[in-house]
Scaffold this motif. Structure first.
Motif, PDB file in Angstrom:
ATOM      1  N   LEU A 257      13.520  -4.897   1.395  1.00 41.22           N
ATOM      2  CA  LEU A 257      12.103  -4.579   1.557  1.00 41.22           C
ATOM      3  C   LEU A 257      11.752  -3.293   0.825  1.00 41.22           C
ATOM      4  N   THR A 258      12.593  -2.295   0.943  1.00 40.36           N
ATOM      5  CA  THR A 258      12.329  -1.003   0.310  1.00 40.36           C
ATOM      6  C   THR A 258      12.284  -1.117  -1.209  1.00 40.36           C
ATOM      7  N   LEU A 259      13.200  -1.884  -1.769  1.00 35.05           N
ATOM      8  CA  LEU A 259      13.295  -1.998  -3.223  1.00 35.05           C
ATOM      9  C   LEU A 259      12.563  -3.217  -3.784  1.00 35.05           C
TER      10      LEU A 259
ATOM     11  N   SER B  73      22.192   2.153  -4.635  1.00 30.68           N
ATOM     12  CA  SER B  73      21.068   2.876  -5.248  1.00 30.68           C
ATOM     13  C   SER B  73      20.282   3.681  -4.207  1.00 30.68           C
ATOM     14  N   LEU B  74      20.287   3.222  -2.961  1.00 36.26           N
ATOM     15  CA  LEU B  74      19.610   3.956  -1.889  1.00 36.26           C
ATOM     16  C   LEU B  74      20.528   4.997  -1.232  1.00 36.26           C
ATOM     17  N   HIS B  75      21.809   4.988  -1.581  1.00 34.10           N
ATOM     18  CA  HIS B  75      22.816   5.879  -0.988  1.00 34.10           C
ATOM     19  C   HIS B  75      22.960   5.620   0.509  1.00 34.10           C
ATOM     20  N   TRP B  76      22.928   4.351   0.902  1.00 35.22           N
ATOM     21  CA  TRP B  76      23.115   3.954   2.293  1.00 35.22           C
ATOM     22  C   TRP B  76      24.509   3.353   2.448  1.00 35.22           C
ATOM     23  N   LEU B  77      25.256   3.839   3.406  1.00 33.01           N
ATOM     24  CA  LEU B  77      26.555   3.267   3.716  1.00 33.01           C
ATOM     25  C   LEU B  77      26.356   1.996   4.534  1.00 33.01           C
ATOM     26  N   PRO B  78      27.232   0.983   4.363  1.00 33.80           N
ATOM     27  CA  PRO B  78      27.166  -0.196   5.233  1.00 33.80           C
ATOM     28  C   PRO B  78      27.381   0.194   6.700  1.00 33.80           C
TER      29      PRO B  78
ATOM     30  N   LYS C  91      10.939   6.571   3.598  1.00 33.56           N
ATOM     31  CA  LYS C  91      10.817   7.431   4.787  1.00 33.56           C
ATOM     32  C   LYS C  91      10.533   6.612   6.040  1.00 33.56           C
ATOM     33  N   LEU C  92       9.675   5.616   5.921  1.00 41.14           N
ATOM     34  CA  LEU C  92       9.380   4.749   7.066  1.00 41.14           C
ATOM     35  C   LEU C  92      10.612   3.966   7.502  1.00 41.14           C
ATOM     36  N   VAL C  93      11.318   3.399   6.542  1.00 44.52           N
ATOM     37  CA  VAL C  93      12.491   2.592   6.870  1.00 44.52           C
ATOM     38  C   VAL C  93      13.585   3.468   7.475  1.00 44.52           C
TER      39      VAL C  93
ATOM     40  N   TYR D  18       0.812  -1.213   0.000  1.00 40.97           N
ATOM     41  CA  TYR D  18       0.000   0.000   0.000  1.00 40.97           C
ATOM     42  C   TYR D  18       0.851   1.272   0.000  1.00 40.97           C
ATOM     43  N   LEU D  19       2.157   1.129   0.140  1.00 45.19           N
ATOM     44  CA  LEU D  19       3.050   2.275   0.252  1.00 45.19           C
ATOM     45  C   LEU D  19       3.715   2.594  -1.079  1.00 45.19           C
ATOM     46  N   THR D  20       3.923   3.872  -1.323  1.00 45.17           N
ATOM     47  CA  THR D  20       4.735   4.271  -2.471  1.00 45.17           C
ATOM     48  C   THR D  20       6.204   4.037  -2.118  1.00 45.17           C
ATOM     49  N   HIS D  21       7.042   4.105  -3.115  1.00 41.61           N
ATOM     50  CA  HIS D  21       8.473   3.900  -2.898  1.00 41.61           C
ATOM     51  C   HIS D  21       9.032   4.939  -1.927  1.00 41.61           C
TER      52      HIS D  21
END
Length: 190
Positions: free
Chosen positions: A71-73, A87-92, A33-35, A25-28
């Protein structure tokens, strides 16, 4: 620290299951934002205390971040995680810890951190009897010796300068905090 890490992992997976139940039910953007607000904020909270821990302790936190990215992607366990994080620009997670320590040290050296943190750092002074190559590095910090092999090296006065000294000089000489953060993320990005 293992109790703290286990609690974070348990809490994050609880939130991930709740987000997964409403993911369709959520947009990308809403999912990101939730994650970020429910998962990554837990991973980042006080993560500088985790500096110097063995990789086996950090592995559980990295599993949480990997599950959040999948989950996000909307990817499966079989998909490789590095391109997803990029792609999410998240560092490990281990790099996020170094990023936070480096930012704290930068703030300490530029008088925008609390006094008790600033007073725990000292610039490296060269011995007068022999010239060293490190003399050309004005922003090198002294790493104090610690009596405790594990906990002493993980403390901010030791861990912060260790990470700071490993950064290139031109990065450490950034003119502003925003410029430093941008260059640092570029440096750390896998």
């Amino acid at each position: 620290m293992q109790t703290h890490i286990s609690f974070i992992i348990k809490t994050c997976f609880f939130h991930l299951r709740r987000i997964a139940s409403i993911r369709r039910y959520l947009t990308h953007d809403a999912c990101i934002k939730l994650v970020v607000s429910l998962i990554l904020s837990h991973l980042d909270y006080c993560n500088s205390f985790l500096a110097g821990l063995p990789a086996s302790s950090i592995h559980g936190l990295q599993r949480v971040q990997n599950a959040a990215a999948r989950l996000t992607l909307r990817k499966t366990k079989r998909d490789h995680i590095t391109p997803l994080l990029r792609s999410l620009h998240w560092l490990p997670v281990n790099t996020r810890i170094s990023y936070k320590l480096s930012t704290l040290v930068y703030k300490c050296l530029n008088d925008s951190a609390p006094e008790y943190l600033q007073s725990s750092l000292d610039l490296y002074t060269q011995p007068s009897d022999r010239p060293l190559r490190s003399a050309a590095d004005p922003l090198r910090l002294h790493i104090p010796r610690s009596k405790l092999a594990s906990a002493g090296q993980r403390a901010f006065p030791s861990a912060g300068p260790s990470v700071w000294n490993s950064l290139p000089l031109e990065l450490r000489q950034s003119p502003s905090l925003d410029a430093f953060k941008n260059r640092l993320k570029t440096q750390f990005f896998p």
